[in-house]
Motif scaffolding. Structure first.
Motif, mmCIF file in Angstrom:
data_model
loop_
_atom_site.group_PDB
_atom_site.id
_atom_site.type_symbol
_atom_site.label_atom_id
_atom_site.label_comp_id
_atom_site.label_asym_id
_atom_site.label_seq_id
_atom_site.Cartn_x
_atom_site.Cartn_y
_atom_site.Cartn_z
ATOM 1 N N UNK A 1 11.126 1.020 4.802
ATOM 2 C CA UNK A 1 10.490 1.710 5.912
ATOM 3 C C UNK A 1 9.109 1.101 6.139
ATOM 4 N N UNK A 2 8.811 0.764 7.373
ATOM 5 C CA UNK A 2 7.527 0.133 7.662
ATOM 6 C C UNK A 2 7.029 0.530 9.047
ATOM 7 N N UNK A 3 5.767 0.227 9.285
ATOM 8 C CA UNK A 3 5.131 0.542 10.562
ATOM 9 C C UNK A 3 5.892 -0.148 11.693
ATOM 10 N N UNK B 1 -0.473 5.485 7.145
ATOM 11 C CA UNK B 1 -0.853 6.843 6.751
ATOM 12 C C UNK B 1 -2.298 6.886 6.272
ATOM 13 N N UNK B 2 -3.205 6.627 7.200
ATOM 14 C CA UNK B 2 -4.634 6.765 6.965
ATOM 15 C C UNK B 2 -5.216 7.525 8.149
ATOM 16 N N UNK C 1 -3.640 10.561 -0.563
ATOM 17 C CA UNK C 1 -4.912 10.276 0.102
ATOM 18 C C UNK C 1 -4.989 10.863 1.513
ATOM 19 N N UNK C 2 -3.957 11.608 1.926
ATOM 20 C CA UNK C 2 -4.009 12.310 3.210
ATOM 21 C C UNK C 2 -4.132 13.805 2.942
ATOM 22 N N UNK D 1 2.525 5.028 2.228
ATOM 23 C CA UNK D 1 1.471 4.689 3.186
ATOM 24 C C UNK D 1 1.979 4.614 4.613
ATOM 25 N N UNK D 2 3.136 5.265 4.877
ATOM 26 C CA UNK D 2 3.706 5.277 6.218
ATOM 27 C C UNK D 2 3.756 6.711 6.736
#
Length: 289
Positions: free
Chosen positions: A29-31, A160-161, A196-197, A235-236
């Motif tokens: 899974x990616x951006x 995901x930032x 981190x979210x 991070x997604x």
């Protein structure tokens, strides 16, 4: 060139191409991906099989039979090519090009979380397709899956930032919430393998964006026109805006096929699957816009 040298060349080439094929088959899974996020109870392999069966059935109803290009895996060997690295690079590039031409309508990729399957879609509107499936199951009450729990469309993905999400959401929300468009809404949030979210900050940010696009957009926790689904894995960040989230039992395929009698009566044979879903499902929450 000696026979040993020729063998070494072929072996190196074969290994190089083999690695490329393995990487192709283990895509994550990616951006930039669109697709369908599916939760299940332990048996991910069976979940993928059920997902393919269900999505192909309803995908053909909406989009017709899938048409595929003929696959040409790899390139022919060139024994006269002295530049081994150039030959290997050429072959891997051709494999990549062939793969891009032969992407399937539905393709499972590594989601990055246990008991979560992600099916990447191509030339499909995930929200439209999933709503179509749930509407049919809700109407017919015909159970078509055993291990699939929830099926959530993913129409957009970003990093995901906080800053990335805010920037992406401003454009993403426009078709539903930017004036003259408007509607009542709620936000549901779930994070997996990510620390981190901050849940409250994300909800506040997204609700603020919706409110800024049209002051007539209002929060409604009981019967919203739209539900903003936020699913974060590593991070997604996966985003979608769906309809009938409450009516379709939070997009749970096991619950949506139950009759009204079953919904109001306790079931002594509650399955481990249903209990497990209670632990993994996101809890609806919103911030005032």
């Amino acid at each position: 060139m000696s026979s040993e040298g020729q063998k070494g060349k072929k072996r190196g080439k074969s290994q190089y191409v083999g690695n490329a094929k393995r990487q192709r088959g283990c895509r994550q899974l990616e951006v930039g991906m669109q697709g369908i996020l599916i939760t299940c109870n332990m048996n991910e392999r069976k979940c993928v099989g059920e997902a393919y069966s269900l999505l192909n059935e309803y995908g053909e109803q909406l989009y017709g039979a899938e048409k595929l290009h003929k696959d040409h895996d790899g390139a022919s060997e060139s024994e006269d090519d002295d530049d081994v690295e150039a030959a290997l690079k050429k072959e891997v590039d051709e494999i990549r090009t062939s793969t891009e031409k032969n992407l399937r309508r539905f393709q499972s990729v590594d989601s990055g979380a246990n008991n979560v399957v992600f099916i990447r879609t191509l030339n499909v509107e995930p929200e439209k397709l999933v709503h179509h499936i749930l509407k049919d199951l809700y109407t017919t009450k015909k159970k078509k899956t055993r291990v699939i729990l929830r099926m959530l469309p993913v129409s957009g993905t970003c990093k995901a930032f906080p800053e990335d999400l805010r920037k992406y959401a401003e454009k993403f929300f426009e078709p539903w919430f930017k004036a003259p468009n408007k509607g009542t809404f709620q936000i549901v949030y779930k994070a997996r393998n990510n620390n981190h979210m901050n849940r409250d900050d994300v909800i506040k940010d997204l609700a603020g964006i919706v409110g800024s696009q049209n002051p007539e957009n209002k929060v409604d926790l009981n019967n919203p026109e739209y539900t903003i689904v936020v699913e974060i894995i590593k991070n997604i960040c996966c985003l979608s805006v769906v309809k009938d989230y409450i009516l379709f039992r939070k997009y749970n395929l096991q619950e949506v096929v139950k009759s009204n009698k079953e919904e109001t009566s306790p079931n002594p044979a509650t399955t481990a699957t249903e209990k497990n879903d209670d632990k993994t499902k996101e809890e609806p929450k919103t911030a005032d816009a």
